[in-house]
Design a protein around this motif. Structure first.
Motif, short mmCIF file in Angstrom:
data_model
loop_
_atom_site.label_atom_id
_atom_site.label_comp_id
_atom_site.label_asym_id
_atom_site.label_seq_id
_atom_site.Cartn_x
_atom_site.Cartn_y
_atom_site.Cartn_z
N VAL B 113 0.83 -1.21 0.00
CA VAL B 113 0.00 0.00 0.00
C VAL B 113 0.87 1.26 0.00
CG1 VAL B 113 -1.61 1.33 1.43
CG2 VAL B 113 -1.97 -1.12 1.12
N LEU B 114 1.99 1.19 0.75
CA LEU B 114 2.84 2.38 0.91
C LEU B 114 4.00 2.45 -0.08
CD1 LEU B 114 2.95 2.28 4.82
CD2 LEU B 114 1.76 3.99 3.45
N SER B 115 4.07 1.49 -1.02
CA SER B 115 5.17 1.50 -1.99
C SER B 115 4.98 2.64 -2.99
CB SER B 115 5.24 0.17 -2.73
OG SER B 115 4.17 0.07 -3.64
N SER B 116 6.00 2.88 -3.80
CA SER B 116 5.93 4.03 -4.71
C SER B 116 4.78 3.90 -5.71
CB SER B 116 7.26 4.20 -5.45
OG SER B 116 7.65 2.98 -6.00
N SER B 117 4.40 2.66 -6.04
CA SER B 117 3.26 2.50 -6.95
C SER B 117 2.04 1.97 -6.20
CB SER B 117 3.65 1.53 -8.08
OG SER B 117 4.10 0.32 -7.52
N GLY B 118 2.04 2.16 -4.88
CA GLY B 118 0.94 1.64 -4.06
C GLY B 118 -0.29 2.53 -4.07
N VAL B 119 -1.30 2.05 -3.35
CA VAL B 119 -2.60 2.73 -3.34
C VAL B 119 -2.49 4.17 -2.83
CG1 VAL B 119 -4.91 2.67 -2.31
CG2 VAL B 119 -3.81 0.55 -3.03
N VAL B 120 -1.71 4.35 -1.79
CA VAL B 120 -1.62 5.70 -1.19
C VAL B 120 -1.13 6.71 -2.23
CG1 VAL B 120 -0.36 7.08 0.52
CG2 VAL B 120 -1.28 4.86 1.16
N ASN B 121 -0.06 6.36 -2.92
CA ASN B 121 0.47 7.29 -3.93
C ASN B 121 -0.47 7.46 -5.11
OD1 ASN B 121 2.79 8.05 -2.56
ND2 ASN B 121 3.99 6.36 -3.36
N GLU B 122 -1.16 6.39 -5.49
CA GLU B 122 -2.10 6.48 -6.62
C GLU B 122 -3.24 7.43 -6.26
OE1 GLU B 122 -1.60 5.34 -9.67
OE2 GLU B 122 0.31 4.59 -8.92
N VAL B 123 -3.72 7.33 -5.02
CA VAL B 123 -4.80 8.22 -4.57
C VAL B 123 -4.31 9.67 -4.55
CG1 VAL B 123 -6.26 8.83 -2.59
CG2 VAL B 123 -6.05 6.43 -3.28
N LEU B 124 -3.11 9.85 -4.00
CA LEU B 124 -2.55 11.20 -3.94
C LEU B 124 -2.42 11.81 -5.34
CD1 LEU B 124 0.17 10.75 -1.16
CD2 LEU B 124 -1.88 12.18 -1.02
N LYS B 125 -1.98 10.98 -6.29
CA LYS B 125 -1.84 11.48 -7.67
C LYS B 125 -3.22 11.83 -8.23
CE LYS B 125 2.23 8.79 -8.89
NZ LYS B 125 2.64 7.51 -9.44
N ALA B 126 -4.19 10.98 -7.93
CA ALA B 126 -5.54 11.18 -8.48
C ALA B 126 -6.16 12.48 -7.99
CB ALA B 126 -6.43 9.99 -8.10
N ILE B 127 -5.80 12.90 -6.77
CA ILE B 127 -6.39 14.14 -6.25
C ILE B 127 -5.44 15.33 -6.43
CG2 ILE B 127 -7.91 12.96 -4.60
CD1 ILE B 127 -5.90 13.62 -2.39
N GLY B 128 -4.47 15.17 -7.32
CA GLY B 128 -3.60 16.29 -7.66
C GLY B 128 -2.46 16.53 -6.70
N LEU B 129 -2.17 15.56 -5.85
CA LEU B 129 -1.06 15.75 -4.90
C LEU B 129 0.15 14.88 -5.28
CD1 LEU B 129 -3.05 15.83 -1.53
CD2 LEU B 129 -1.89 17.75 -2.63
#
Lengths: 440, 279
Positions: B113-129
């Protein structure tokens, strides 16, 4: 290519033969003499995830049906932590994948193999193959003294490249100098391709692969090997190694590595490389067979180029180390197996096709491989390194804990910009001296 | 009684005694040990790396103890006051789920979840962060908090369930009386709920502080103490010293120091609870 390799290892063998000339050469024991004619079950302790040794034991049983194998498998880190207790326990393994062996020799847990060396005529093997498996009676220094382990095969490191991405970034040939490699990395970066995918996360210090290659570009391999073998006065903090460390730092600062290297473990690196997420990986020929299967014809290999054109090549090259417990019940049979692995045609074929590495043994024996494969490329590279006397052990193998306790955290800090090159070398040297003091 | 005592003595007391004994020796686990007096303890208190591991443990208390207990109180209060019985039961089960999942599995799942291509980063990218994305467990600045987050996730459910059980024991008449006196939800919480949960809070704090100080499995699985020494904790260091450095004496000394720290941290909480119970 084979002739070059054979000539090279033959030269090395001749050198060693001179030093061991006094050994009496009788006919080596037969399987019946070594293992007996009654059913026997060998106790083995192997590393998880490597099918090569298991395939070899299966073939051995096929050829010698009275010998069965009871194989326990664990990850290398688990083997490292279990080794002293396992070897000293009541069911000590007959054959075991070994971690760094100095401490085990020091504690008299490994069988001295000098007797088998004479019986089987291992003086016909190139001396360089067995050098890393020798140690003084106290476990140090390594590289001299009695033989305490055997190599199931002999690996070589270098640089693998993705041919599709290479074409994309305009790579027309393999780099012949460090400057050309630098230029290739810059080209890849400019083309939007991650130049190097490397593991360096968790308990793994994968940056040691490019680092040690750079060390051998900037300086000779002998002081590096002396340090690894714990010879008196060994020091990793040298001007040449500092230059290598500075060069590595330049690569890091230039953004040539995957940005998540500090969170990338080995399987993730392989998965990324196989998915085409990076142009290069610094790795070993144990992946050649795997890459030949998964990406046939799509991956190339080159040795780390020297500083100047025409310079000598060097590479980490180490045996896949196996030992026989001092308390092993079937030590003779384990030694016979070790000799069989290096000399039996079918075993050598398994070793190359599954393990991907040089099967070792007498240089007069053929190395069976398919021309045009990645395995063929890495085996040929091994010939070049042997010819140019550029083989080094891994700096991670210097002491039992130097990799986990010093190198890994230090190169992770270097990657994150939290440590400067001179301090990395100072800290590692300090940890090394501390370990030698405590006997770890 | 006797079998239980025998088992306790054999598997708890005897290893503790042996550990204390080893702490005064230099021993590689195989060859004869050598008496070194207090040298191992001196190393524990002077080696900045070993001291650093103790510092990490104290930092983990924020994530393993303070956050789960505070959040647990908030969640339990909301569930107790607002939620219907069905929603409350479902929420309780969901929150308690991390306690059922093996920590090794949780560690592996969270490292994905916390890896560079994990869910957390994907969500952050999706919301412009996208600018703040990073390998959370491989970054020196975020690795320890990320490990702490995993611990908080595991322990939140335990605290919530314990506190909810405690709330169910508080006499409802006290709340009705307070409401008649004009008390609002905050006053009710501070004057009735919190004092009524003192024992449960003490249990939560005790369990979670011990979990923080003796953390091993989550760290071992998710970071192995890296990057650098950023997430190295005493439990991991003891393991490394004993099995990789083969310095059993030093590992034992660190284990003894850790045991004393745990006792020192837990004792005041236990004393406070007992005092309250006595009064």
């Amino acid at each position: 290519m084979l002739l070059v390799l054979a000539a090279v290892v033959a030269c090395a063998g001749a050198t060693f033969g001179a030093s061991a000339g006094a050994a009496k050469l009788k006919a080596p024991p037969t399987e019946a003499q070594a293992c007996g004619t009654k059913p026997v079950t060998m106790q083995a302790y192997f590393e998880t995830g490597f099918p090569d040794p298991i395939n070899l034991t299966k073939e051995f049983t096929r050829q010698y049906p009275n010998v069965k194998w009871h194989i326990r498998q664990d990850q290398f880190a688990v083997i490292t932590q279990n080794a002293p207790l396992t070897l000293s326990g009541p069911n000590a393994p007959d054959l075991m994948r070994l971690p760094q062996m100095s401490g085990l020799v020091h504690d008299h847990l490994l069988k001295n193999l000098d007797g088998y060396f004479k019986q089987y005529g291992w003086n016909k093997f190139p001396a360089s193959q067995l050098l890393q498996l020798r140690a003084g009676a106290s476990g140090r220094p390594r590289g001299v003294g009695s033989l305490y382990a055997v190599g199931l095969n002999y690996s070589l490191t270098g640089v693998f490249y993705n041919k599709t991405l290479a074409a994309k970034v305009g790579m027309t040939g393999t780099p012949q100098t460090l400057a050309q490699l630098d230029a290739l990395l810059a080209k890849a970066k400019a083309a939007g391709v991650t130049p190097i995918v490397q593991f360096n996360g968790g308990a793994t210090g994968g940056l040691l692969f490019p680092l040690q290659q750079l060390m051998a570009v900037y300086g000779p391999t002998t002081p590096i090997n002396n340090w690894i073998f714990q010879k008196p006065g060994g020091n990793i903090d040298t001007p040449a190694n500092l230059a290598a460390m500075n060069h590595l730092q330049q690569w890091i600062k230039a953004g040539y590595f995957n940005t998540d290297a500090n969170a990338t473990d080995y399987p993730t690196m392989m998965s990324k490389f196989e998915n085409g997420d990076g142009l290069l990986i610094f790795d070993g020929d144990w992946e050649s067979g795997n890459l030949d299967t998964k990406l046939p014809g799509q991956v190339g290999f080159f040795l780390m180029p020297p500083l100047k054109a025409g310079g000598k090549h060097a590479a980490m090259s180490a045996p896949l180390t196996y030992g026989i417990a001092a308390k092993a019940k079937h030590a003779d049979c384990a030694a016979f197996f070790s000799n069989w692995v290096s000399t039996n045609a079918k075993a050598r074929q398994i070793n190359v096709s599954v393990g991907g590495s040089n099967p070792g043994g007498p240089p007069s024996l053929k190395i069976p491989f398919k021309p045009g494969t990645l395995v063929a490329q890495t085996l040929a590279a091994g010939g070049v390194v042997a010819k140019e006397n550029g083989a080094m052990d891994f700096i991670a193998n210097a002491t039992g804990a130097i990799y986990a306790q010093a190198w890994t955290p230090e190169v992770q800090k270097l990657f994150a910009g939290q440590e400067e090159p001179p301090n990395v070398l100072k800290n590692v040297q300090s940890a090394y001296e501390q370990e030698l003091k405590t006997g770890a | 009684m006797l079998p239980a005592l025998t088992a306790y003595a054999l598997f708890v007391l005897w290893p503790i005694v042996k550990t204390i004994k080893y702490a005064f020796y230099s021993w590689d686990g195989i060859l004869p040990a050598k008496w070194v007096g207090l040298a191992n303890f001196k190393t524990v208190f002077t080696d900045h790396q070993l001291l650093g591991t103790l510092g990490h443990s104290l930092e983990l208390i924020i994530f393993f103890s303070i956050i789960p207990v505070t959040l647990g109180l908030a969640v339990a209060t909301v569930m107790n006051r607002v939620a219907s019985r069905r929603i409350s039961s479902t929420a309780r089960a969901v929150l308690f789920l991390p306690q059922v999942v093996p920590l090794v599995a949780a560690g592996i799942a969270w490292s994905w979840v916390l890896s560079s291509s994990g869910v957390v980063n994907e969500v952050l990218k999706a919301i412009g962060l996208g600018g703040v994305t990073r390998p959370w467990l491989g970054d020196f600045g975020t690795a320890l908090p990320a490990v702490g987050l995993i611990g908080a996730w595991v322990l939140l459910g335990l605290c919530t369930v314990l506190l909810l059980a405690g709330m169910s024991k508080i006499d409802r008449a006290l709340y009705e009386a307070a409401q008649l006196d004009g008390a609002g939800p905050v006053r009710e919480f501070l004057s009735i709920t919190l004092p009524g949960l003192r024992n449960e809070i003490a249990v939560c704090v005790t369990v979670t502080v011990i979990a923080a100080l003796s953390a091993f499995d989550i760290v071992y699985i998710s970071t192995r103490g890296g990057p650098g020494y950023a997430t190295t904790v005493p439990g991991l260091e003891i393991y490394q010293l004993a099995f990789f450095n083969r310095q059993v004496g030093l590992a034992s000394a660190l284990a003894v120091v850790l045991m004393v720290i745990v006792i020192l941290a837990i004792l005041p909480i236990q004393l406070l609870t007992r005092k309250d119970g006595d009064s």
